[in-house]
Design an enzyme around this catalytic site. Structure first.
Site, PDB file in Angstrom:
ATOM      1  N   LYS A  71       0.702  -1.161  -0.030  1.00  0.00           N
ATOM      2  CA  LYS A  71      -0.029  -0.001   0.215  1.00  0.00           C
ATOM      3  C   LYS A  71       0.825   1.244   0.019  1.00  0.00           C
ATOM      4  O   LYS A  71       0.636   2.113  -0.872  1.00  0.00           O
ATOM      5  CB  LYS A  71      -0.861   0.082   1.119  1.00  0.00           C
ATOM      6  CG  LYS A  71      -1.955   1.119   1.225  1.00  0.00           C
ATOM      7  CD  LYS A  71      -2.788   0.944   2.310  1.00  0.00           C
ATOM      8  CE  LYS A  71      -2.518   1.076   3.750  1.00  0.00           C
ATOM      9  NZ  LYS A  71      -1.899  -0.252   4.329  1.00  0.00           N
ATOM     10  N   THR A  73       3.986   1.494  -0.989  1.00  0.00           N
ATOM     11  CA  THR A  73       4.365   1.686  -2.483  1.00  0.00           C
ATOM     12  C   THR A  73       3.519   1.981  -3.368  1.00  0.00           C
ATOM     13  O   THR A  73       4.103   3.360  -4.243  1.00  0.00           O
ATOM     14  CB  THR A  73       4.940   0.119  -2.890  1.00  0.00           C
ATOM     15  OG1 THR A  73       5.756  -0.546  -1.848  1.00  0.00           O
ATOM     16  CG2 THR A  73       5.811   0.292  -3.914  1.00  0.00           C
ATOM     17  N   ARG A  94       2.644   8.285   7.236  1.00  0.00           N
ATOM     18  CA  ARG A  94       3.043   7.930   8.463  1.00  0.00           C
ATOM     19  C   ARG A  94       4.439   7.853   8.778  1.00  0.00           C
ATOM     20  O   ARG A  94       5.261   7.315   7.857  1.00  0.00           O
ATOM     21  CB  ARG A  94       2.056   6.744   8.979  1.00  0.00           C
ATOM     22  CG  ARG A  94       0.587   6.877   9.114  1.00  0.00           C
ATOM     23  CD  ARG A  94      -0.165   5.720   9.648  1.00  0.00           C
ATOM     24  NE  ARG A  94       0.053   4.790   8.704  1.00  0.00           N
ATOM     25  CZ  ARG A  94      -0.312   3.519   9.072  1.00  0.00           C
ATOM     26  NH1 ARG A  94      -0.542   2.760  10.276  1.00  0.00           N
ATOM     27  NH2 ARG A  94      -0.096   2.317   8.248  1.00  0.00           N
ATOM     28  N   LYS A 105       8.115  -6.589   9.599  1.00  0.00           N
ATOM     29  CA  LYS A 105       8.315  -5.568   8.294  1.00  0.00           C
ATOM     30  C   LYS A 105       9.631  -5.393   7.714  1.00  0.00           C
ATOM     31  O   LYS A 105       9.760  -5.755   6.585  1.00  0.00           O
ATOM     32  CB  LYS A 105       7.558  -4.394   8.358  1.00  0.00           C
ATOM     33  CG  LYS A 105       6.132  -4.305   8.317  1.00  0.00           C
ATOM     34  CD  LYS A 105       5.491  -2.963   8.411  1.00  0.00           C
ATOM     35  CE  LYS A 105       3.998  -3.117   7.943  1.00  0.00           C
ATOM     36  NZ  LYS A 105       3.446  -1.488   8.006  1.00  0.00           N
ATOM     37  N   ALA A 273      -3.132   0.942  12.800  1.00  0.00           N
ATOM     38  CA  ALA A 273      -4.577   0.969  12.559  1.00  0.00           C
ATOM     39  C   ALA A 273      -5.188  -0.034  13.104  1.00  0.00           C
ATOM     40  O   ALA A 273      -6.340   0.022  13.316  1.00  0.00           O
ATOM     41  CB  ALA A 273      -4.639   0.984  11.019  1.00  0.00           C
ATOM     42  N   PHE A 301      -3.607  -0.628   6.817  1.00  0.00           N
ATOM     43  CA  PHE A 301      -4.062  -1.801   6.717  1.00  0.00           C
ATOM     44  C   PHE A 301      -5.253  -1.839   5.837  1.00  0.00           C
ATOM     45  O   PHE A 301      -5.222  -0.982   4.815  1.00  0.00           O
ATOM     46  CB  PHE A 301      -4.624  -2.599   8.006  1.00  0.00           C
ATOM     47  CG  PHE A 301      -3.391  -2.790   9.058  1.00  0.00           C
ATOM     48  CD1 PHE A 301      -2.227  -3.528   8.446  1.00  0.00           C
ATOM     49  CD2 PHE A 301      -3.557  -2.496  10.423  1.00  0.00           C
ATOM     50  CE1 PHE A 301      -1.388  -3.849   9.404  1.00  0.00           C
ATOM     51  CE2 PHE A 301      -2.173  -2.748  11.106  1.00  0.00           C
ATOM     52  CZ  PHE A 301      -1.374  -3.540  10.528  1.00  0.00           C
ATOM     53  N   PHE A 381       3.299  -8.162  -9.089  1.00  0.00           N
ATOM     54  CA  PHE A 381       4.244  -8.881  -8.432  1.00  0.00           C
ATOM     55  C   PHE A 381       4.907  -9.620  -9.661  1.00  0.00           C
ATOM     56  O   PHE A 381       4.297 -10.048 -10.345  1.00  0.00           O
ATOM     57  CB  PHE A 381       3.874  -9.914  -7.369  1.00  0.00           C
ATOM     58  CG  PHE A 381       3.967  -8.985  -5.824  1.00  0.00           C
ATOM     59  CD1 PHE A 381       4.875  -9.660  -4.897  1.00  0.00           C
ATOM     60  CD2 PHE A 381       2.882  -7.968  -5.740  1.00  0.00           C
ATOM     61  CE1 PHE A 381       4.805  -8.974  -3.740  1.00  0.00           C
ATOM     62  CE2 PHE A 381       3.030  -7.328  -4.290  1.00  0.00           C
ATOM     63  CZ  PHE A 381       3.986  -8.038  -3.378  1.00  0.00           C
ATOM     64  N   TRP A 409       6.694  -0.504  -7.979  1.00  0.00           N
ATOM     65  CA  TRP A 409       7.693  -1.269  -7.474  1.00  0.00           C
ATOM     66  C   TRP A 409       8.997  -1.293  -8.580  1.00  0.00           C
ATOM     67  O   TRP A 409      10.133  -0.641  -8.268  1.00  0.00           O
ATOM     68  CB  TRP A 409       7.563  -2.263  -6.898  1.00  0.00           C
ATOM     69  CG  TRP A 409       8.793  -3.067  -6.024  1.00  0.00           C
ATOM     70  CD1 TRP A 409       8.558  -2.777  -4.533  1.00  0.00           C
ATOM     71  CD2 TRP A 409       9.859  -3.532  -6.317  1.00  0.00           C
ATOM     72  NE1 TRP A 409       9.802  -3.489  -4.232  1.00  0.00           N
ATOM     73  CE2 TRP A 409      10.804  -4.011  -5.260  1.00  0.00           C
ATOM     74  CE3 TRP A 409      10.384  -3.855  -7.524  1.00  0.00           C
ATOM     75  CZ2 TRP A 409      11.756  -4.603  -5.347  1.00  0.00           C
ATOM     76  CZ3 TRP A 409      11.642  -4.625  -7.800  1.00  0.00           C
ATOM     77  CH2 TRP A 409      12.507  -4.793  -6.474  1.00  0.00           C
TER      78      TRP A 409
END
Length: 556
Positions: A71, A73, A94, A105, A273, A301, A381, A409
């Site tokens: 998200k 990205t 954020r 992460k 979140a 999220f 992806f 990406w």
């Protein structure tokens, strides 16, 4: 294939003064924080108050899975794409928490060629905002225990102290502790515990405050606990709001950085979140709206958590009118929601993908319920097959929903141009403000029920005896007109993280409530959600290192 950190370290950053100059900031409207970071003046918003706002675009997603959604990205890539097609865009994000960075992460600043930089600084200590919030939170804890030790003039019941200590790390061993052991000179023994810094009410207050005066007023209203007669005791009663505001005065200033393509990004605040309201600061978003024609921001999220709180809490407080929403989905995550195991995601599986579309469908219905236009972004992806991508595109067309294949990406802004053009068209057709799903005048129980049924798809809610008692107490105190901040697992629409996809016929269990009066909402804890996470079996920290010349390694 290069890692995120390798791509970031090869990028050419502009000196931060050039980013500030491109935003037409004068020298007294920002201050350098090294060569590549800056703090924006708290007075800038007031200076620009008569300037029209740019259009705000919210990026949300389906329920996250271990397969990843990207998200942040997509948020960064969309901002870069808007600038590539000649639009003046500013990104508002954020700040990452060290807990997840060191835990699962490994980094939270976007990815690939759609990152905010310097990603090493942003993911670690950045400009010290989270440390300031930690210090303010724990200074309050120290003053509470000192007050009890020094005679307890306010008649605080040590059994009913609501305020917890915090640290910016996942540490399950600190969830429940005893403080004050060691005899009379060491304080009064009582139960306490730690939450993670991003779940602190002070983090929520920083993100919802509109200026330093509002910040101090909100800090004063924090309920720290209750007397023996069950009357609330506030920071104002303790006369601590001045000291807390002093510790937070610099943290209140938004942080200015840039993306790999030198698009300006304002990063400020970072409430989770799943256990907080999941949005960056109002000051950051509104400042970005004054400086750009488009603002791309995100909520944590899935739409069941971040977007719901963005509309019901942040948008209400900040008077933010969102022009359009992006719902991020990936082939991989949708297949997991369709029941496919993580080790099978590289294989084409249209049946699992079809089953997983139910999760996307529910999040689309949620955004539609708020009456805001949206575009679905398929975050690409390398393992995605043409058949799988075409399946999602055809499914969206059958639903009469705009969809854009997004490859930010690997390609940066150029991979998001289709999404940028489609989202611009949505913003231009926007005619009215979002529609909340509940009114503030509704009862606390009814607000919880409306969120559970409309956003999660629950059959109903079930209140514990403790939660029912708390609702009566909160209503007696006159707190029933506040919005609700649900604390729920991010992995499922239900309160059971194992129930992926679109579960039906479930009940949301309400365990307890917490009154965040300074922030201005009621926190509602569901299921087994925790406010202090733990580290996984193999934390991301195990892969991190720094070379002899100071080069960071292993940070995602």
């Amino acid at each position: 294939m290069k890692t995120d950190i390798e791509i970031a370290q090869e990028a050419k950053l502009e000196p931060i003064h050039k980013i500030a100059e491109n935003l037409n900031l004068s020298k007294d409207e920002w201050e350098p924080y090294g060569h590549t970071k800056a703090k924006i003046s708290n007075h800038l918003l007031h200076t620009l108050k008569d300037k029209p706002d740019g259009k705000v675009i919210l990026v949300t997603s389906i329920n996250p899975t271990p397969a990843g959604e990207g998200k942040s990205t997509v948020t960064v890539g969309l901002g870069q794409a808007l600038n590539q097609i000649g639009k003046r865009a500013v990104i508002a994000l954020r700040e990452p928490s060290l807990g997840p960075v060191m835990g699962i992460k490994g980094g939270a600043a976007g990815g690939g060629y759609s990152q905010v930089l310097p990603m090493e600084d942003i993911n670690l200590h950045f400009t010290g905002d989270l440390h300031a919030i930690t210090s303010a939170n724990n200074a309050l804890s120290a003053m509470i225990d000192n007050h009890i030790h020094r005679g307890n003039e306010l008649d605080l019941d040590p059994r009913r102290i609501e305020w917890k200590r915090v640290m910016d790390m996942n540490d399950r061993a600190l969830r429940q502790i005893i403080v004050g052991l060691g005899g009379p000179s060491k304080g009064v023994p009582r139960e306490d515990g730690f939450t993670i810094t991003v779940a602190s009410e002070i983090m929520a207050i920083l993100c919802l405050a509109t200026d330093i005066v509002d910040l101090k007023s909100r800090l004063a209203r924090i309920v720290i606990g209750y007397t023996y007669n069950e009357q609330p005791v506030t920071v104002s009663d303790l006369k601590a709001e001045g000291a807390l505001t002093l510790l937070l005065k610099d943290a209140l200033k938004p942080n200015l950085v840039q993306t790999i393509e030198n698009t300006p990004a304002i990063i400020h605040g970072g409430p989770f979140a799943n256990i907080a309201h999941g949005c960056n600061s109002i000051i950051a978003t509104k400042t970005a709206a004054k400086l750009g024609d488009y603002v791309v921001t995100e909520a944590g999220f899935g739409a069941d958590l971040g977007a719901e709180k963005y509309f019901h809490i942040k948008s209400r407080v900040g008077n933010i009118d969102t022009a359009a929403v992006v719902i991020v989905a990936t082939v991989r995550a949708l297949k997991m929601h369709g029941g496919l195991a993580k080790d099978k995601l590289a294989e084409e599986n249209l049946e699992a993908l079809k089953a997983g579309m139910k999760n996307l469908k529910k999040h689309m219905e949620t955004i539609e319920a708020f009456d805001v236009p949206f575009v679905v972004a398929i975050n690409k992806f390398p393992t995605d097959t043409e058949n799988e991508v075409h399946f999602i595109e055809n499914w969206c067309e059958e639903q009469h929903v705009e969809v854009a294949l997004t490859d930010v990406w690997a390609s940066g802004g150029s991979g998001g141009i289709q999404l940028a053009n489609k989202i611009i068209a949505k913003t231009e057709s926007r005619k009215k403000s979002f529609k909340p799903l509940y009114e503030l005048e509704d009862s606390i129980e009814e607000k919880i029920r409306k969120i559970a049924q409309t956003v999660y798809g629950a059959k109903d809610i079930e209140l514990s005896k403790h939660a029912s008692k708390q609702i009566k107490l909160f209503e007696k105190q006159g707190w029933n007109n506040l919005p609700i901040c649900m604390a729920k697992t991010q992995y499922s629409l239900s309160d059971d993280p194992a129930r992926v996809g679109r579960p039906e016929g479930f009940t949301i269990t309400i365990r307890e409530l917490r009154a965040s009066i300074g922030a201005g909402f009621i926190v509602v804890l569901t299921g087994d959600v925790l406010t202090m996470p733990g580290l996984p079996e193999k934390p991301a920290a195990l892969n991190m290192d720094v070379t002899a010349d100071g080069k960071v390694k292993g940070l995602f």
